[in-house]
Design a protein around this motif. Sequence first.
Motif, PDB file in Angstrom:
ATOM      1  N   ARG A  76       0.156  -1.233  -0.255  1.00 15.99           N
ATOM      2  CA  ARG A  76      -0.274  -0.145  -0.245  1.00 15.99           C
ATOM      3  C   ARG A  76       0.931   1.562   0.032  1.00 15.99           C
ATOM      4  NH1 ARG A  76      -5.267  -0.678   2.045  1.00 15.99           N
ATOM      5  NH2 ARG A  76      -5.342  -2.746   2.217  1.00 15.99           N
ATOM      6  N   VAL A  77       0.563   1.739  -1.090  1.00 15.27           N
ATOM      7  CA  VAL A  77       1.701   3.207  -0.766  1.00 15.27           C
ATOM      8  C   VAL A  77       1.006   4.353  -0.149  1.00 15.27           C
ATOM      9  CG1 VAL A  77       2.881   4.723  -3.067  1.00 15.27           C
ATOM     10  CG2 VAL A  77       2.473   2.670  -3.436  1.00 15.27           C
ATOM     11  N   GLY A  78       1.823   5.314   0.446  1.00 15.50           N
ATOM     12  CA  GLY A  78       1.514   6.504   0.801  1.00 15.50           C
ATOM     13  C   GLY A  78       2.310   6.876   1.412  1.00 15.50           C
ATOM     14  N   SER A  79       2.369   7.870   2.732  1.00 16.07           N
ATOM     15  CA  SER A  79       3.023   9.338   3.639  1.00 16.07           C
ATOM     16  C   SER A  79       2.724   8.778   4.565  1.00 16.07           C
ATOM     17  CB  SER A  79       3.795   9.536   2.716  1.00 16.07           C
ATOM     18  OG  SER A  79       2.543  10.690   2.615  1.00 16.07           O
ATOM     19  N   PHE A  80       3.501   8.580   5.842  1.00 16.10           N
ATOM     20  CA  PHE A  80       3.013   9.097   6.834  1.00 16.10           C
ATOM     21  C   PHE A  80       3.921   9.374   8.216  1.00 16.10           C
ATOM     22  CE2 PHE A  80       3.927   4.754   7.032  1.00 16.10           C
ATOM     23  CZ  PHE A  80       4.748   4.098   7.739  1.00 16.10           C
ATOM     24  N   ASN A  81       3.179  10.192   8.915  1.00 16.20           N
ATOM     25  CA  ASN A  81       4.633  10.195   9.886  1.00 16.20           C
ATOM     26  C   ASN A  81       4.946   9.400  11.449  1.00 16.20           C
ATOM     27  OD1 ASN A  81       3.467  13.423   9.422  1.00 16.20           O
ATOM     28  ND2 ASN A  81       5.557  13.501   9.003  1.00 16.20           N
ATOM     29  N   PHE A  82       6.152   9.272  11.725  1.00 15.34           N
ATOM     30  CA  PHE A  82       6.242   8.868  12.680  1.00 15.34           C
ATOM     31  C   PHE A  82       6.756   9.199  14.230  1.00 15.34           C
ATOM     32  CE2 PHE A  82       8.993   6.289  10.049  1.00 15.34           C
ATOM     33  CZ  PHE A  82       9.355   5.622  10.628  1.00 15.34           C
ATOM     34  N   VAL A  83       6.755   8.819  15.163  1.00 17.72           N
ATOM     35  CA  VAL A  83       7.837   9.385  16.726  1.00 17.72           C
ATOM     36  C   VAL A  83       7.961   8.429  17.457  1.00 17.72           C
ATOM     37  CG1 VAL A  83       5.708  10.041  17.760  1.00 17.72           C
ATOM     38  CG2 VAL A  83       7.998  11.236  17.718  1.00 17.72           C
ATOM     39  N   HIS A  84       9.545   8.113  17.882  1.00 15.48           N
ATOM     40  CA  HIS A  84      10.036   7.704  18.076  1.00 15.48           C
ATOM     41  C   HIS A  84      11.576   8.521  19.362  1.00 15.48           C
ATOM     42  CE1 HIS A  84      14.148   6.690  15.833  1.00 15.48           C
ATOM     43  NE2 HIS A  84      12.805   6.767  14.821  1.00 15.48           N
ATOM     44  N   SER A  85      11.598   8.247  20.439  1.00 13.23           N
ATOM     45  CA  SER A  85      12.764   8.463  21.007  1.00 13.23           C
ATOM     46  C   SER A  85      12.398   6.781  22.262  1.00 13.23           C
ATOM     47  CB  SER A  85      11.850   9.155  22.292  1.00 13.23           C
ATOM     48  OG  SER A  85      10.718   8.328  23.235  1.00 13.23           O
ATOM     49  N   THR A 106      -1.074   9.394   4.069  1.00 14.81           N
ATOM     50  CA  THR A 106      -1.799  10.060   2.967  1.00 14.81           C
ATOM     51  C   THR A 106      -2.054   8.672   1.518  1.00 14.81           C
ATOM     52  OG1 THR A 106       0.955  10.281   1.380  1.00 14.81           O
ATOM     53  CG2 THR A 106      -0.681  12.383   3.060  1.00 14.81           C
ATOM     54  N   GLY A 107      -2.565   9.017   0.300  1.00 17.71           N
ATOM     55  CA  GLY A 107      -2.852   7.119  -0.302  1.00 17.71           C
ATOM     56  C   GLY A 107      -3.276   6.574   0.133  1.00 17.71           C
ATOM     57  N   GLU A 108      -2.514   5.462  -0.365  1.00 12.23           N
ATOM     58  CA  GLU A 108      -3.105   3.929  -0.140  1.00 12.23           C
ATOM     59  C   GLU A 108      -3.583   3.961   2.058  1.00 12.23           C
ATOM     60  OE1 GLU A 108      -3.408   1.099  -3.240  1.00 12.23           O
ATOM     61  OE2 GLU A 108      -1.477   1.645  -3.049  1.00 12.23           O
ATOM     62  N   LEU A 109      -2.053   5.303   2.393  1.00 15.35           N
ATOM     63  CA  LEU A 109      -2.256   5.102   4.277  1.00 15.35           C
ATOM     64  C   LEU A 109      -2.558   6.289   4.824  1.00 15.35           C
ATOM     65  CD1 LEU A 109       2.176   3.933   3.613  1.00 15.35           C
ATOM     66  CD2 LEU A 109       0.110   2.178   4.125  1.00 15.35           C
ATOM     67  N   ALA A 110      -3.700   6.278   3.997  1.00 16.33           N
ATOM     68  CA  ALA A 110      -4.885   7.405   4.977  1.00 16.33           C
ATOM     69  C   ALA A 110      -5.632   6.685   5.912  1.00 16.33           C
ATOM     70  CB  ALA A 110      -6.048   7.986   3.549  1.00 16.33           C
ATOM     71  N   GLY A 111      -5.718   7.165   6.975  1.00 19.04           N
ATOM     72  CA  GLY A 111      -6.311   6.883   7.686  1.00 19.04           C
ATOM     73  C   GLY A 111      -5.632   6.316   8.817  1.00 19.04           C
ATOM     74  N   ILE A 112      -4.091   6.232   8.741  1.00 12.91           N
ATOM     75  CA  ILE A 112      -2.868   4.934   9.183  1.00 12.91           C
ATOM     76  C   ILE A 112      -2.987   5.583  10.726  1.00 12.91           C
ATOM     77  CG2 ILE A 112      -1.484   6.119   8.473  1.00 12.91           C
ATOM     78  CD1 ILE A 112       0.577   3.559   8.289  1.00 12.91           C
ATOM     79  N   SER A 113      -2.592   4.653  11.888  1.00 12.42           N
ATOM     80  CA  SER A 113      -2.352   4.894  13.085  1.00 12.42           C
ATOM     81  C   SER A 113      -2.147   3.355  14.000  1.00 12.42           C
ATOM     82  CB  SER A 113      -3.596   5.254  13.638  1.00 12.42           C
ATOM     83  OG  SER A 113      -4.840   4.344  13.735  1.00 12.42           O
ATOM     84  N   GLY A 114      -1.287   3.671  14.630  1.00 14.00           N
ATOM     85  CA  GLY A 114      -0.990   2.186  14.980  1.00 14.00           C
ATOM     86  C   GLY A 114       0.231   2.730  15.742  1.00 14.00           C
ATOM     87  N   ALA A 115       1.406   1.907  16.153  1.00 18.07           N
ATOM     88  CA  ALA A 115       2.346   1.870  16.525  1.00 18.07           C
ATOM     89  C   ALA A 115       3.295   1.017  16.304  1.00 18.07           C
ATOM     90  CB  ALA A 115       2.593   2.001  18.244  1.00 18.07           C
ATOM     91  N   GLY A 116       4.853   0.827  16.907  1.00 26.69           N
ATOM     92  CA  GLY A 116       6.020   0.356  16.442  1.00 26.69           C
ATOM     93  C   GLY A 116       6.669   0.094  16.861  1.00 26.69           C
ATOM     94  N   GLU A 117       8.739  -0.638  17.118  1.00 27.30           N
ATOM     95  CA  GLU A 117       9.947  -0.744  17.771  1.00 27.30           C
ATOM     96  C   GLU A 117      10.657  -0.517  16.633  1.00 27.30           C
ATOM     97  OE1 GLU A 117      10.417  -3.579  20.684  1.00 27.30           O
ATOM     98  OE2 GLU A 117      10.023  -4.553  18.973  1.00 27.30           O
ATOM     99  N   LEU A 118      11.771  -0.434  17.456  1.00 25.52           N
ATOM    100  CA  LEU A 118      13.000  -0.148  16.487  1.00 25.52           C
ATOM    101  C   LEU A 118      14.257  -1.186  16.642  1.00 25.52           C
ATOM    102  CD1 LEU A 118      13.700   3.479  16.075  1.00 25.52           C
ATOM    103  CD2 LEU A 118      13.397   2.324  14.169  1.00 25.52           C
ATOM    104  N   ALA A 119      14.448  -2.264  16.745  1.00 28.38           N
ATOM    105  CA  ALA A 119      15.902  -3.243  17.420  1.00 28.38           C
ATOM    106  C   ALA A 119      17.225  -2.703  16.518  1.00 28.38           C
ATOM    107  CB  ALA A 119      15.047  -3.754  17.408  1.00 28.38           C
ATOM    108  N   VAL A 120      18.060  -3.591  16.904  1.00 29.71           N
ATOM    109  CA  VAL A 120      19.223  -3.279  16.189  1.00 29.71           C
ATOM    110  C   VAL A 120      19.793  -4.041  17.126  1.00 29.71           C
ATOM    111  CG1 VAL A 120      21.662  -2.102  16.182  1.00 29.71           C
ATOM    112  CG2 VAL A 120      19.789  -0.715  16.705  1.00 29.71           C
ATOM    113  N   ASP A 121      20.645  -5.372  15.791  1.00 28.92           N
ATOM    114  CA  ASP A 121      21.126  -6.523  16.361  1.00 28.92           C
ATOM    115  C   ASP A 121      22.655  -6.708  16.248  1.00 28.92           C
ATOM    116  OD1 ASP A 121      18.466  -7.991  15.359  1.00 28.92           O
ATOM    117  OD2 ASP A 121      19.501  -8.441  13.151  1.00 28.92           O
ATOM    118  N   ALA A 122      23.001  -7.356  17.085  1.00 29.96           N
ATOM    119  CA  ALA A 122      24.058  -7.472  17.837  1.00 29.96           C
ATOM    120  C   ALA A 122      25.117  -7.768  16.533  1.00 29.96           C
ATOM    121  CB  ALA A 122      24.042  -9.009  18.418  1.00 29.96           C
ATOM    122  N   ASP A 123      24.975  -7.276  15.314  1.00 28.22           N
ATOM    123  CA  ASP A 123      25.475  -7.241  14.159  1.00 28.22           C
ATOM    124  C   ASP A 123      25.079  -5.687  13.289  1.00 28.22           C
ATOM    125  OD1 ASP A 123      23.206  -7.156  12.955  1.00 28.22           O
ATOM    126  OD2 ASP A 123      23.670  -8.952  11.242  1.00 28.22           O
ATOM    127  N   GLY A 124      24.776  -5.049  13.702  1.00 29.72           N
ATOM    128  CA  GLY A 124      24.735  -3.753  13.789  1.00 29.72           C
ATOM    129  C   GLY A 124      23.394  -3.593  12.779  1.00 29.72           C
TER     130      GLY A 124
END
Length: 139
Positions: A76-85, A106-124
């Motif tokens: 699904r193509v579009g754009s959106f903002n997300f924030v993380h800390s 925007t686009g096919e991502l209009a109405g998007i909401s939710g959360a997420g996560e970032l991670a860094v593996d041992a190999d970078g």
Amino acid sequence: MRATATFTVKAFVLTELRPEPAVSTGLPVGVATMEKHFEGEAVGRSATLFTSAFDQSTGVGTYVAMESFEGSLKGRVGSFNFVHSATTSGSDRTAEFFTIVPSSGTGELAGISGAGELAVDADGTHRIRFDYQLGWLCP
């Protein structure tokens, strides 16, 4: 829905922006812009405004980042903002926060909401996960 990907930082540019009024603390505050590229179930790029209070020599500090993503999540193509800390004591990540900014899709991502996560593996390897809903666009 869930989309996972890996990403690479293509650019990290420190800015000359300094907080006003100047306040002296134990960790320097910095501001940078970043460009990231994503591969996997999330494909695209992001422009990031990155702020931190961080000691480069010890790896101790906290960051807050606002990202503007453009591309696709599971096709699904579009754009959106997300924030993380997150906070680190040099070898860990704690006090993590990640949310998709409401009404930013925007686009096919209009109405998007939710959360997420970032991670860094041992190999970078840098990984990202979006746990999202598409509101009225969901089949």
